[in-house]
Structure formats: structure tokens, C-alpha cells
Design an enzyme around this catalytic site. Structure first.
Site, PDB file in Angstrom:
ATOM      1  CG  HIS A   1       2.624   7.372   9.608  1.00 33.72           C
ATOM      2  ND1 HIS A   1       2.221   7.519   8.304  1.00 33.72           N
ATOM      3  CD2 HIS A   1       1.887   6.347  10.115  1.00 33.72           C
ATOM      4  CE1 HIS A   1       1.284   6.623   8.024  1.00 33.72           C
ATOM      5  NE2 HIS A   1       1.065   5.895   9.110  1.00 33.72           N
TER       6      HIS A   1
ATOM      7  CE  LYS B   1      -3.512  -6.468   4.069  1.00 34.61           C
ATOM      8  NZ  LYS B   1      -2.488  -5.831   4.885  1.00 34.61           N
TER       9      LYS B   1
ATOM     10  CG  ASP C   1       0.330  -3.410  10.892  1.00 40.49           C
ATOM     11  OD1 ASP C   1       0.684  -3.071   9.747  1.00 40.49           O
ATOM     12  OD2 ASP C   1      -0.712  -2.978  11.427  1.00 40.49           O
TER      13      ASP C   1
ATOM     14  CG  ASN D   1      -0.310  -0.004   2.531  1.00 41.74           C
ATOM     15  OD1 ASN D   1       0.773  -0.575   2.696  1.00 41.74           O
ATOM     16  ND2 ASN D   1      -0.937   0.617   3.517  1.00 41.74           N
TER      17      ASN D   1
END
Length: 348
Positions: A255, A103, A251, A45
Site C-alpha cells: 500500500h 480464492k 502475502d 482481489n
């Protein structure tokens, strides 16, 4: 009283769910994974999602170029499923060894998921082909209906979406990723060899009270969101059970600091720097260190049909202080457990 172990030797682990991002962020965060983990399932993603064989090969090359000298690391690429994905592209990528898995993001379920699937039954032909060729399906298991409370979205997903998929495609390998609820843990335990689940360190260590009581802690905010304590305890019991259906998937989702500490902060926990010591601490608290190696290094390869790693890593009972922040150009990234000390360190 049994003496506490001072060292733990386990086969080198793999991370079966990670976000490595791209560009400067990729080169900043990758070494924390490649130093410890032999392989990682890399999420697709990006801002421009990985939906073709060519884009996956190009991204893999960018990752490999960022691996520090002396690190042995293999990125395992995934295909981002969309409403319009060509089944031939998916099949070719898997048969060529470019895609390890595909995914499924329900549209708008999490970061960079706007390209995700809005009508899941419409892509059942993709699932049929994946079942046929043995390609695993990785699922972000939350419904996105605005009428469903954010704390209920995983449990609702099981009944509305996951169970129908498993009924229709009983031999499709499915990973229920980053599970957060007792509902999910019980569902996986009641499943079969075609169903597995990853569990993150933050969902084992914390619940929503840790994130919200006494002030909001944005660096614990991720999706699926932390749930109440009863769900946390169910996850801990599941991994402590020794069931081979659960395996390591951090996971880890970095950021920049300003994107987390804002009036509308991003979801994601950057836990790669402390992942293995954090898992070891949890398993020790649960008196389940005998199951740590299987969770970290054996169950995942077995599910994917891949060989286990030959080399080992050693954890030592030496205090490990997480940095307060990690430089990112002119900015920084705040790691999971920033400024805190863990009991275990990875021996360098």
C-alpha cells in the site's frame, strides 16, 4: 561446533500467495518478486475482482508486460469466488489453464473483499466441481462475525467453516493461507495430503507485542493480524518440523505510505524485497536450514501438482540492508524491515 554455512543454494522458489496490485503499483512491486521467484499465485482481489476468464487473461497480460527484461516469471492466476459465480466459468478457466486455483474470501474479511462470499454453504456446488476437476481452493481463514474478537477469528473459522468443508469434500485440495495460530498449525499437521498451508515471514518473525508495544507499528499490520508469542512459536515449530504441508506464501501486500500511516490504516505488509533472506534467517535461527529448500521450492509444487523449477538461486551470508522506502510515483511504499539489516542476501 559446526561452522556456519556461507552460501545456500536452493532450487528457485515460488511464492504461493502474493498481491501484485495493478497499474503503477504493479510495475513498482513486481520486479522484487520476478527477480527471485519463478512463479507466484496472484491474488484476485483487485478493486474490480477477477471473476471471469477474460479478466484473468487481461490481468495476466498486464503482469507479463511489467516483468523486467531478463526475469523469468510466470504468474499463476486465481478466480475470486462470489455468491453468484457461474460454475461453468470456473471450470472453463481451470481447464484452459487460465485459473490455477480459486480464492475464497469471506465477505469483508480483508482488503477488497466486499465482493466475497456471505453464505459459504450456498457455494458448495462450486466446491463439488472443484473437487471433481482437482482445482485447489485457497482460503482466507477468518470468520467475519462482528461479535468474534479479531484475535480469535482464525481459530473460530476452523471449527465453523473449514472442518465442515473438509468433511463434505474430503478430496478437495485446500490451502489454509497465511496461518497465524497454533490452532491452525496443529490442524494442518493433523490433516492429510489434501490440506496445505502457507506461512508469511512476518508471522514467523513477529508477534502482536512487536506491533503494539512501545508505539504502534503500522507496517506490521496485516490480516490475519499478528497473534501472541505462543502462536508465533507454534508456527516456527511447524515450519522447522520439515512437514511437507507448509510452504512459502509471502502475502506481500503493498500500500502507498499514506494509506498505511493514517488514522485508519490499511492492512498489508510489503515483504517481497526481503522475503527470501527473511525466511532464511528464520530457518537458520531454528537450526532448520536443511528444510528451507523444501519449504520454499518443493512443497508448493508438490501440492499443486506442478513441476519443481530447474534453476537455482544462491543465498550468501552478506549483510542485506532494506531501504527505508521505495519510490512510487510521487509517493512511496515502505517495505517490511525497512532500514534493517538481514544476514542473508540473494546473489544477483
Amino acid at each position: 561446533m559446526t561452522a556456519q554455512p556461507q552460501t545456500l543454494k536452493i532450487r528457485r522458489p515460488d511464492d504461493w500467495h502474493i498481491h501484485l496490485r495493478d497499474d503503477e503499483m504493479l510495475s513498482t512491486v513486481l520486479p522484487y518478486t520476478s527477480e527471485v521467484f519463478a512463479r507466484a499465485i496472484v491474488m484476485p482481489n483487485l478493486a474490480q475482482p477477477i471473476t471471469t476468464v477474460a479478466s484473468a487473461i487481461a490481468y495476466r497480460e498486464r503482469i507479463l508486460a511489467a516483468v523486467p527484461v531478463g526475469h523469468k516469471f510466470t504468474p499463476l492466476m486465481t478466480c475470486y469466488l462470489t455468491n453468484s459465480l457461474d460454475v461453468k466459468e470456473l471450470t472453463t478457466g481451470f481447464e484452459q489453464g487460465v485459473f490455477t486455483a480459486a480464492k475464497l474470501y469471506p465477505a469483508n474479511a480483508t482488503t477488497n473483499s466486499t465482493h466475497g462470499v456471505s453464505d459459504i454453504p450456498a457455494i458448495y456446488p462450486l466446491f463439488e466441481q472443484m473437487q471433481k476437476i482437482g482445482m485447489p481452493l485457497l482460503i482466507h481463514g477468518e470468520v467475519t462475525d462482528a461479535a468474534v474478537d479479531i484475535f480469535d477469528r482464525e481459530a473460530r473459522f476452523i471449527d465453523q467453516i473449514l472442518e465442515p468443508i473438509r468433511q463434505k469434500f474430503p478430496e478437495l485440495k485446500i490451502v489454509f493461507e497465511h496461518i497465524t495460530t497454533k490452532d491452525a498449525a496443529d490442524y494442518v499437521l493433523a490433516g492429510n495430503r489434501f490440506l496445505g498451508a502457507t506461512v508469511t515471514p512476518q508471522h514467523l518473525m513477529f508477534n502482536r507485542n512487536h506491533m503494539l508495544v512501545g508505539g504502534i507499528r503500522p507496517h506490521l499490520f496485516c490480516l490475519p493480524i499478528l497473534k501472541r508469542s505462543t502462536h508465533q512459536q507454534a508456527l516456527r515449530a511447524a515450519v522447522a518440523s520439515g512437514s511437507d504441508r507448509f510452504f512459502l506464501g509471502t502475502d506481500s501486500a503493498p500500500h502507498a505510505k499514506h494509506r498505511k500511516e493514517s488514522s485508519c490504516g490499511c492492512a498489508g505488509v510489503f515483504n517481497a524485497p526481503a522475503a527470501l533472506p527473511a525466511y532464511a534467517s528464520v530457518f537458520e535461527e531454528l537450526n532448520a536450514l536443511q528444510h528451507l529448500e523444501a519449504f520454499c521450492a518443493l512443497n508448493g509444487p508438490r501440492f499443486y501438482g506442478l513441476p519443481v523449477n530447474d534453476d537455482v538461486v544462491e543465498l550468501v551470508r552478506t549483510p542485506f540492508l532494506q531501504p527505508e522506502e521505495i519510490p512510487l510515483g510521487n509517493e512511496s511504499v515502505i517495505p517490511f524491515l525497512a532500514g534493517q539489516t538481514l544476514n542473508w542476501s540473494v546473489k544477483r
